[in-house]
Design a protein around this motif. Structure first.
Motif, short mmCIF file in Angstrom:
data_model
loop_
_atom_site.label_atom_id
_atom_site.label_comp_id
_atom_site.label_asym_id
_atom_site.label_seq_id
_atom_site.Cartn_x
_atom_site.Cartn_y
_atom_site.Cartn_z
N ASN A 256 0.84 -1.20 0.00
CA ASN A 256 0.00 0.00 0.00
C ASN A 256 0.88 1.26 0.00
O ASN A 256 1.77 1.39 0.83
N PHE A 257 0.59 2.16 -0.91
CA PHE A 257 1.25 3.46 -0.97
C PHE A 257 0.23 4.51 -0.56
O PHE A 257 -0.81 4.66 -1.22
N ALA A 258 0.50 5.19 0.54
CA ALA A 258 -0.49 6.10 1.09
C ALA A 258 0.15 7.38 1.55
O ALA A 258 1.36 7.48 1.74
N MET A 259 -0.69 8.40 1.73
CA MET A 259 -0.27 9.71 2.27
C MET A 259 -1.04 9.96 3.55
O MET A 259 -2.27 9.80 3.57
N ASP A 260 -0.32 10.35 4.58
CA ASP A 260 -0.96 10.72 5.84
C ASP A 260 -1.87 9.61 6.36
O ASP A 260 -3.04 9.84 6.72
N GLU A 261 -1.33 8.40 6.36
CA GLU A 261 -2.03 7.25 6.90
C GLU A 261 -3.28 6.85 6.14
O GLU A 261 -4.12 6.12 6.63
#
Length: 409
Positions: free
Chosen positions: A400-405
């Motif tokens: 998973n590639f995510a921003m800010d959780e």
């Protein structure tokens, strides 16, 4: 292609910020340390251009509100999915302009060097040309030579010749020919930038002023003689992009005015250097930190799930992963705030080596695939066990590639 254009756009913005800051700080630096200190402040330009290219670990500075706001303001715009042609057209236009700038500067330099004719060594360490396309000048990059014109001895007195040669030797001693070569590279890369002509003129002007100041520091009583030598030589404009010219007609008044000024000592020499270093390091650090502030710190998770598969295949133990360094977040995706999920299937042999890595599914196909596969090939695996022996098997791993959780499902 889009990532290249985004990096070029970001560098152009930092070039403009550095130019405005140098213009604002120039009068202050000149009062503090004179022309030499102003010239050293130009280190700010390569600092802010190279800093965003360095990798950025998690830093408190990158999460600060001012840097977050700056990074969001500088973030490259996201092109729509159907705008495939525009990045190619813009990249082709930039490459064509860069090639044209290289050709123009190369031809100017070659024309100047050929215009000097044959060179003969002189006893004073300089070289005498058979023609005068704009001499005296420091010519060359790897082995720079101070070249004077054929009428050098007739036009100038012995004392004036000594000052002129010391000026050109100062250029060589401080490596100014390399600074001019770097400026030529910037002219090619940022040929489209509206502030680049001002940057080029101002940089070369400060270079000559600093060299004048260094020469006069060792001959403080020769200011009038030095100015007289300048007046005799102001006949042509500089024509070679990477030569350090004694003749610089557009800035004659400023060079003579600098010699009339009394040397001010508002701050000690070391303090002036600290001011310049602080200026360069400070803005360079902001440029470095702002590259990762467009959407917060990325979070990448990877978790194998194969217990059900192991039971159905009669495995005593499925493939396990001992060490899973997270893949790097693609810079273009990070700057554009993109998130995604990649499901990998990794074939692991009986020795625990990954023999094949395939992408089963991916959101935003093509964005995170390559970095996920590259990371999976570097992970450390334990082979599956069946009947007490290690056997080849496979494991599915979602990354998973995510921003800010925020995780994309």
């Amino acid at each position: 292609m889009t990532e290249l254009l985004a990096s070029l756009l970001l560098a152009s913005v930092w070039l403009a910020i550095a130019a405005f800051l140098l213009a604002a700080m120039r009068p202050v630096l000149r009062r503090l340390g004179g022309a030499a200190l102003v010239y050293r402040s130009w280190w700010l330009l390569p600092m802010v251009l190279l800093a965003p290219l360095l990798p950025l670990p998690p830093l408190p500075l990158a999460d600060s509100a001012p840097v977050l706001a700056l990074g969001a303001a500088l973030r490259a715009p996201v092109l729509p999915d159907d705008a495939v042609l525009w990045p190619t057209v813009l990249a082709a236009l930039w490459v064509a302009g860069a090639i044209l700038a290289v050709v123009v500067q190369w031809r100017g330099q070659r024309r100047f060097e050929r215009g000097m004719g044959t060179l003969q060594p002189r006893s004073d360490g300089s070289w005498q040309a058979s023609a005068d396309p704009g001499l005296p000048a420091l010519v060359g990059l790897w082995s720079p030579r101070v070249v004077v014109g054929p009428d050098f001895d007739l036009r100038f007195s012995e004392a004036e010749r000594s000052l002129i040669l010391q000026h050109e030797f100062q250029h060589r001693r401080h490596g100014d020919q390399w600074a001019n070569a770097l400026l030529a590279v910037l002219r090619c890369l940022f040929w489209f930038h509206p502030l680049l002509p001002w940057v080029s003129r101002r940089f070369l002007c400060d270079q000559e002023l600093a060299c004048d100041a260094r020469t006069l520091d060792t001959h403080p009583a020769s200011r009038r003689l030095y100015a007289n030598a300048l007046l005799k030589a102001q006949l042509v404009h500089p024509v070679a992009p990477m030569a350090c010219h004694w003749r610089s007609q557009p800035m004659l008044k400023e060079r003579i005015a600098m010699m009339k000024e009394h040397k001010r000592k508002a701050l000690p020499w070391v303090t002036g250097q600290v001011v310049v270093v602080g200026l360069c390091m400070g803005l360079g650090a902001v440029a470095w930190a702002s590259q990762g502030s467009a959407g917060g710190s990325p979070t990448i998770s990877a978790e194998a799930f194969s217990q059900d598969d192991a039971a159905s295949a009669g495995l005593e133990r499925p493939v396990t992963i001992d060490n899973m360094p997270p893949p790097s977040y693609p810079r273009s995706a990070f700057e554009n705030g993109q998130t995604g999920k990649v499901v990998l299937q990794v074939d692991v042999d009986a020795q625990g080596k990954a023999t094949d890595v395939r992408v089963l599914s991916a959101t935003n196909p093509g964005v995170f695939d390559a970095v996920s596969v590259a990371a999976a090939r570097q992970w450390t695996y334990r082979p599956a066990m069946k009947d007490g022996k290690a056997v080849a098997s496979a494991v599915r791993i979602p990354v998973n590639f995510a921003m800010d959780e925020t995780v994309t499902e």
